[in-house]
Design a protein around this motif. Sequence first.
Motif, PDB file in Angstrom:
ATOM      1  N   GLY A   1      66.850 -33.740  80.352  1.00 29.79           N
ATOM      2  CA  GLY A   1      66.563 -34.716  79.602  1.00 29.79           C
ATOM      3  C   GLY A   1      66.354 -34.299  77.939  1.00 29.79           C
ATOM      4  O   GLY A   1      66.935 -34.948  77.044  1.00 29.79           O
TER       5      GLY A   1
ATOM      6  N   CYS B   1      64.346 -41.287  79.635  1.00 24.94           N
ATOM      7  CA  CYS B   1      65.548 -40.350  80.228  1.00 24.94           C
ATOM      8  C   CYS B   1      66.233 -41.244  81.598  1.00 24.94           C
ATOM      9  O   CYS B   1      65.989 -41.850  81.957  1.00 24.94           O
ATOM     10  CB  CYS B   1      64.842 -39.076  80.604  1.00 24.94           C
TER      11      CYS B   1
ATOM     12  N   TYR C   1      68.172 -39.202  83.563  1.00 23.75           N
ATOM     13  CA  TYR C   1      68.339 -38.380  84.851  1.00 23.75           C
ATOM     14  C   TYR C   1      67.539 -38.655  86.050  1.00 23.75           C
ATOM     15  O   TYR C   1      67.663 -39.571  86.798  1.00 23.75           O
ATOM     16  CB  TYR C   1      68.164 -36.884  84.352  1.00 23.75           C
TER      17      TYR C   1
ATOM     18  N   VAL D   1      61.544 -39.071  87.551  1.00 26.70           N
ATOM     19  CA  VAL D   1      60.189 -38.915  86.747  1.00 26.70           C
ATOM     20  C   VAL D   1      60.199 -39.783  85.746  1.00 26.70           C
ATOM     21  O   VAL D   1      59.011 -40.591  85.507  1.00 26.70           O
ATOM     22  CB  VAL D   1      60.027 -37.362  86.263  1.00 26.70           C
ATOM     23  N   GLY D   2      61.160 -40.129  84.740  1.00 29.62           N
ATOM     24  CA  GLY D   2      61.206 -41.258  84.065  1.00 29.62           C
ATOM     25  C   GLY D   2      60.365 -40.881  82.672  1.00 29.62           C
ATOM     26  O   GLY D   2      59.828 -41.277  82.202  1.00 29.62           O
ATOM     27  N   CYS D   3      60.922 -39.511  82.222  1.00 29.64           N
ATOM     28  CA  CYS D   3      60.229 -39.156  81.052  1.00 29.64           C
ATOM     29  C   CYS D   3      60.744 -39.826  79.641  1.00 29.64           C
ATOM     30  O   CYS D   3      61.852 -40.426  79.743  1.00 29.64           O
ATOM     31  CB  CYS D   3      60.572 -37.713  80.570  1.00 29.64           C
TER      32      CYS D   3
ATOM     33  N   PHE E   1      61.367 -40.312  75.508  1.00 28.96           N
ATOM     34  CA  PHE E   1      61.738 -39.369  74.334  1.00 28.96           C
ATOM     35  C   PHE E   1      61.849 -40.143  73.046  1.00 28.96           C
ATOM     36  O   PHE E   1      62.222 -41.591  73.347  1.00 28.96           O
ATOM     37  CB  PHE E   1      63.033 -38.822  74.594  1.00 28.96           C
TER      38      PHE E   1
ATOM     39  N   PRO F   1      61.658 -31.772  87.416  1.00 28.24           N
ATOM     40  CA  PRO F   1      60.725 -30.278  86.760  1.00 28.24           C
ATOM     41  C   PRO F   1      59.512 -30.882  86.360  1.00 28.24           C
ATOM     42  O   PRO F   1      58.513 -29.995  86.347  1.00 28.24           O
ATOM     43  CB  PRO F   1      61.692 -30.024  85.891  1.00 28.24           C
ATOM     44  N   VAL F   2      59.389 -32.090  85.427  1.00 32.61           N
ATOM     45  CA  VAL F   2      58.224 -32.238  84.769  1.00 32.61           C
ATOM     46  C   VAL F   2      56.937 -32.653  85.705  1.00 32.61           C
ATOM     47  O   VAL F   2      56.089 -31.884  85.508  1.00 32.61           O
ATOM     48  CB  VAL F   2      58.604 -33.481  83.735  1.00 32.61           C
TER      49      VAL F   2
END
Length: 694
Positions: A53, A15, A17, A20-22, A24, A185-186
């Motif tokens: 994300g 991601c 944004y 957090v670094g999600c 995908f 958020p995550v």
Amino acid sequence: VIEIGTPEHSVVTTCAYCGVGCTFKAEMRGDELVRMTPWKDGKANHGHSCVKGRFAYGYAQHKERILKPMIRAQITDPWREVSWEEAIEYAATEFKRIQAKYGRSSIGGITSSRCTNEETYLVQKLVRAGFGNNNVDTCARVCHSPTGYGLKTAFGTSAGTQDFDSVDDSDVILVIGANPTDGHPVFGSRMKRRLRQGAKLIVIDPRRIDLVKSPHVRADYHLPLKPGTNVAMVTALAHVIVTEGLINETFVREQGDLETFQAWAEFVAEERHSPEATEALTGVPANLVRGAARLYATGGDAAIYYGLGVTEHSQGSTTVLGIANLAMATGNIGRNGVGVNPLRGQNNVQGSCDMGSFPHEYPGYRHVSEDNVREMYEALWGAPLDPEPGLRIPNMLDAAVDGTFKGLYVQGEDIAQSDPDTYHVTSGLAAMECVIVQDLFLNETANYAHVFLPGSSFLEKDGTFTNAERRIQRVRKVMAPKAVYADWEVTLLLAKAMGYEMDYRHPSEIMDEIAASTPSFAGVSFQRLEEKGSVQWPCNDAAPEGTPIMHIGGFVRGKGNFVITEYVGTDEKVGPRFPLLLTTGRILSQYNVGAQTRRTENSRWHEEDVLEVHPADAENRGVRDGDWVTLRSRAGETTLKARVTDRVAPGVVYTTFHHPTTQANVITTDFSDWATNCPEYKVTAVQISPSNGP
Ligand code: SF4
């Protein structure tokens, strides 16, 4: 119902944004991205995601993207589309002309926390070796530069101490100056899960953020301090810990610097730092401060998470140091469930700092005056390097106004909108003779540019991002660059035209160079990342698998350094003309200045920034919920709608800064952190009055 059709193939990427670094799965049909599905094996997100994300990727394919290079002689001239060759040649010729006329230090560059590690590394290398100075800075200047300074001073390394998984073992969570459920958020959800399992929560924030009271989570302590009093608050917490005998003596004796500890303990024990003595200053009842301090020190494994509400102050670095003192004094460092954890804002703000984007530090946070490091880079980069630190962003703008700084290369950053005191920023930009903007869109900074080089989105390039837990993850090319070149290739073109050729065929080769020259990255390679999925630095012979938790059994700097944190009130004071304090933040669906999220479906959830006003302050001024109000500070004014709410305390107003029409930074002042020049975004004395609208 959104009809997406059947994806034909997918690519796992990260991601672009928040910190957090999600990860995908970017699902494609032909050349079109049709869906972002959270990746179940993502080490930072474990298959979860937020609305940014997951849904806010449309900006990458937005019709307003600029896909052709453009130049103009004057900023009042219309843009002229040109070939890549002409744009690069024009930019390089201008920069060389400026240096010949005004000197080597008359130009510089700004790296982006949105770009990859490899791209950031190249920009700072171009500035140091190609331009021949250290005038390189990053947008971290305006967010987490105090984190870099404070944590390096206290612990020896400029990064958070824990991995995200660590929160699952916390007994006490202390959140100060952060709003994780909106900003991260995550991870905010992860934190809430731990709280539902029984962990205790302390929130230190002027505003009643969601964590304080939401359907399934209640803070055990909310300390709604007045904006600008963080240092007094953390010192008052330390006072309780020291004077009530809550120090972890074994930890301090074994891992702390006893000389600095002794001086610090005597300092915080002074009665003037007690919760009672500082109650009028912070606005928080002393019994709440005492209760929170006892809980943090004795409630089990306690972790601190903080954000820009800590750093963006005139004493941002001091607060970071104060937080580090709390953790060291109570032994909450060096194992699961504890630690000091900055919640990094942008996707790669950690990485941009790691990669040497500061005017005084090479990659890996080594000072430019260190002879052995500089000589190593001179040999590696084949150019003499300046041993003197260069200019920070605000100093570049000052020098531009003074007529000595004339050219700026800005990659993926919109300083005209995101930096404080907009008038000063635009005056500096307007005084330059060549501003090169490399971006997806014609942003506000581009209004002052002479060369516009189309940027590439995270979907169009290979590389790595580093998240808030020091986790390095792959960014994988999902589609071809829409404007022919990825950002790293554009920097190579500019460097070559400037006469400093850099030769890389793929970003993996750039990472190989980073690994070969940066001890904390020595074990990082694209191949390692493909094998392991991700790795947390330091990753080297001493830690071949990476380092989820730092400072186990001892600090990177040796002994933990306690630093005295004397409270010095900001010069931005309330008074009869400006009796309220403005502080700022974000909401879940939007991101920073909104350049990306406003160009996506997420704009449906947030059409404008509003000003939160306490009912008593609203009534005093004849303002009702939904009314237009004019918000004025010493720096400027803007107009927005009021939301009357007791989320803010009397005397405090709050807004987000996602929409350019709000121009929140017209309001903010040019006061900044004493150590790093990080702007004091979080405290502005203001007045509000009813208005008929913009
Ligand atoms: Fe992206 Fe951050 Fe949301 Fe994860 S939490 S999906 S990294 S914006």
